[in-house]
Enzyme design. Structure first.
Site: not given
Ligand SMILES: O=P(O)(O)OC[C@H]1O[C@H](O)[C@H](O)[C@@H](O)[C@@H]1O
Length: 568
Positions: A273-274, A360, A213, A219, A391, A516
């Site tokens: 994002g989620r 989240e 996004k 990462e 199990h 972060k």
């Molecule tokens: O889609 P991006 O901007 O790369 O974000 C990826 C993810 O990282 C963040 O740390 C948030 O915790 C997430 O809600 C998000 O989906």
């Protein structure tokens, strides 16, 4: 309720608190004897049957929860969400994932503008692009069809698409459409994840979709650079244009990265994002794998639940009922966790996805107005498909802690097997457990029952099950793209309802920032120590010791770039 007052100060909240004593007097096995109660605790919509009769609740509890919803203005909040108001107030944004799956002729406004045409503009672009890639009209740098896709992304740019992909993989129509193709997901910055994902792939036939996004997530950007290196080291830097595309709200950074903006698929800041699996985040990789028409069915399933959520009365409204019952379990009965237990291997990634959607969204410490909360919000979500979980961790659920469970079953298996000498078919065997477990939890087993079975006295207490453990059952007619969309939307809206009642902002995630920024400090230190031999400074004793040990012990790790590519 005035906007700054706490929901826990309302009469409805206090009434529910007092009501706990009443509920504590009744065991679920007695509540289950009342057929009228059980019948009214079943709700059906568009083929989905929900049975919440095994919740530790009576009709009186439900009425009190509806009053709480009124006190928290849940209906008003739902309408505000659908109207595109900036209900994500800390980020000053609308929350409009419902627009991502709205029909072409719908009108949904954000900041005075109908967003549906933009949504469909991107969907049409995805349809066109995915058809070209799948048909071989769009080829790689050496003229070969791109049959494999690696989606690079993390968090919301990963978990939802992975859930849907895993659920579709064994569905007859979808798997037919995916024949000869592979979709993989590279999320973790751990180089092992890179190695696992590129092993067996040929850059000549691989398309990389960078999904982010913000297009700044550390990462994802490192993994995207790694994949760019993988492609250009074999095919040359010009090949990147044919082998890498992007999904983002930040098209400027996409271009700076070196991906042609024509090959970028947009979404918008009003998509969290989620909550983004129905945007290009999920729709692009899934359309490349299965074809757009399968993904369109998934969007339609989600849209059907959106309409139900907006218009059904609360007594019949699945996400509202489930959300209110979760609030009851967490805030009043004091159960901090919830197990998501699909009796379908295809749903094995549902729990990890809902973990993010729910934890989240609702793991917050202050109200939407910034007032510290005297009550806990959110719940600890975890889960595994049945019967595997039985199990593993079910022992704790049956005799240890009380954890409300969501049992999810499917009437028709995606892959039925009938062995001629078996009493029941394989899916019946699975479903026997789906039907049995909720009753085992609710009823338990008393010492008297055990004594009648002549269980030796010294084992009676060990073999006793207290029961009275709540669960709910969700029965889906089948597991196709449409039903998967319905299931997704039920959980998304349920989480929103919980947040609306708790009066928090379920659509921001400031809690992920601190870690972060500390990692940035460590990253700088690692660089300075490795490149300039600087000693580790500016950390507490513990962290300094750990980093120093790491640097010393990894000093002999080769830094030759070729060793970064897979060795398996
Ligand atoms: O889609 P991006 O901007 O790369 O974000 C990826 C993810 O990282 C963040 O740390 C948030 O915790 C997430 O809600 C998000 O989906």
């Amino acid at each position: 309720m005035a906007s700054s007052a706490l929901i826990s100060d309302t009469e409805s909240w206090k009434d529910l608190r007092a009501h706990v004593e009443e509920i504590n007097k009744t065991h679920l096995r007695d509540l289950m004897n009342n057929n009228n109660r059980c019948q009214s605790m079943m709700v059906e919509f568009d083929g989905i049957l929900i049975d919440y009769s095994r919740q530790r609740a009576t009709l009186d509890t439900l009425n009190k929860l509806f009053s709480l919803a009124e006190a928290a203005r849940v209906k008003e909040k739902i309408i505000r969400m659908f109207n595109g108001e900036h209900i994500n107030s800390t980020e000053n944004r609308s929350v409009l994932h419902i627009a991502l799956r709205a029909p072409r002729d719908a009108v949904i406004n954000s900041d005075g503008k109908n967003v549906v045409p933009e949504v469909w503009h991107v969907l049409d672009k995805i349809r066109d692009f995915s058809e070209r890639v799948r048909s071989g009209a769009w080829v790689g740098a050496t003229g070969k069809t791109l049959k494999d896709v690696v989606a690079v992304g993390i968090g919301g740019s990963f978990l939802g698409p992975l859930f849907v992909h895993t659920a579709l993989q064994t569905e007859a129509e979808a798997s037919e459409c995916a024949r000869g193709r592979q979709l993989r997901f590279l999320a973790n910055v751990d180089p092992i994840d890179v190695a696992r994902n590129i092993t067996g792939l040929n850059p000549e036939t691989t398309l990389v979709v960078v999904v982010s996004k913000t297009f700044t997530t550390a990462e994802t950007m490192l993994n995207a650079r790694t994949m760019r290196e993988w492609i250009s080291s074999v095919l040359g830097p010009l090949a990147v244009a044919k082998h890498m595309v992007a999904v983002s709200t930040n098209l400027k950074l996409v271009e700076q990265f070196g991906i042609d903006p024509n090959n970028a698929f947009a979404f918008w800041d009003w998509v969290g994002g989620r909550y983004s699996v129905c945007s290009a985040v999920g729709v692009l990789p899934l359309s490349l794998q299965y074809g757009f028409s399968i993904v369109e069915k998934f969007l339609k399933g989600a849209s059907s639940v959106d309409q139900h959520f907006l218009s059904a009365p609360f007594e019949k409204n699945i996400p509202v009922l489930l959300g209110l019952l979760s609030v009851w379990n967490v805030s009043f009965l004091g159960y901090p966790a919830r197990a998501i237990l699909p009796y379908s291997q295809a749903l094995e990634k549902l729990a990890p996805h809902i973990q993010q959607v729910s934890m989240e969204s609702n793991g917050k410490g202050v109200s939407i107005d910034g007032v510290p909360l005297p009550y806990q919000t959110g719940e600890i979500d975890f889960g595994e498909p049945g019967t595997n979980g039985q199990h593993s961790f079910y022992q704790l659920i049956h005799q240890g802690r009380v954890i409300p469970c969501d049992f999810i079953g499917v009437v028709k298996s995606q892959q039925p097997i009938y062995l001629k000498d078996e009493v029941v078919n394989n899916h019946d065997e699975l479903m026997s457990n789906f039907f049995a477990q909720p009753d085992a939890l609710a009823y338990g087993k008393t010492p008297e029952q055990l004594q009648k079975e002549n269980i030796p006295e010294h084992l009676v207490s060990h073999k006793t099950f207290s029961g009275n453990r709540p669960s709910l059952s969700i029965l889906l007619p089948s597991l196709n793209a449409y039903n998967i969309g319905q299931l997704l939307a039920i959980y998304e809206h349920r989480v929103a309802v919980q947040g609306f009642v708790w009066c928090i902002n379920s659509f921001d995630q400031w809690g992920v920032e601190l870690g972060k920024s500390l990692a940035t400090q460590v990253r700088k230190q690692l660089h300075a120590s490795r490149k300039k031999g600087e000693s580790v400074e500016g950390f507490n004793f513990s962290t300094k010791t750990l980093i120093t040990r790491y640097l010393e012990a990894s000093a002999d790790v080769p830094s030759d770039p070729s060793t970064l590519l897979p060795n398996i």
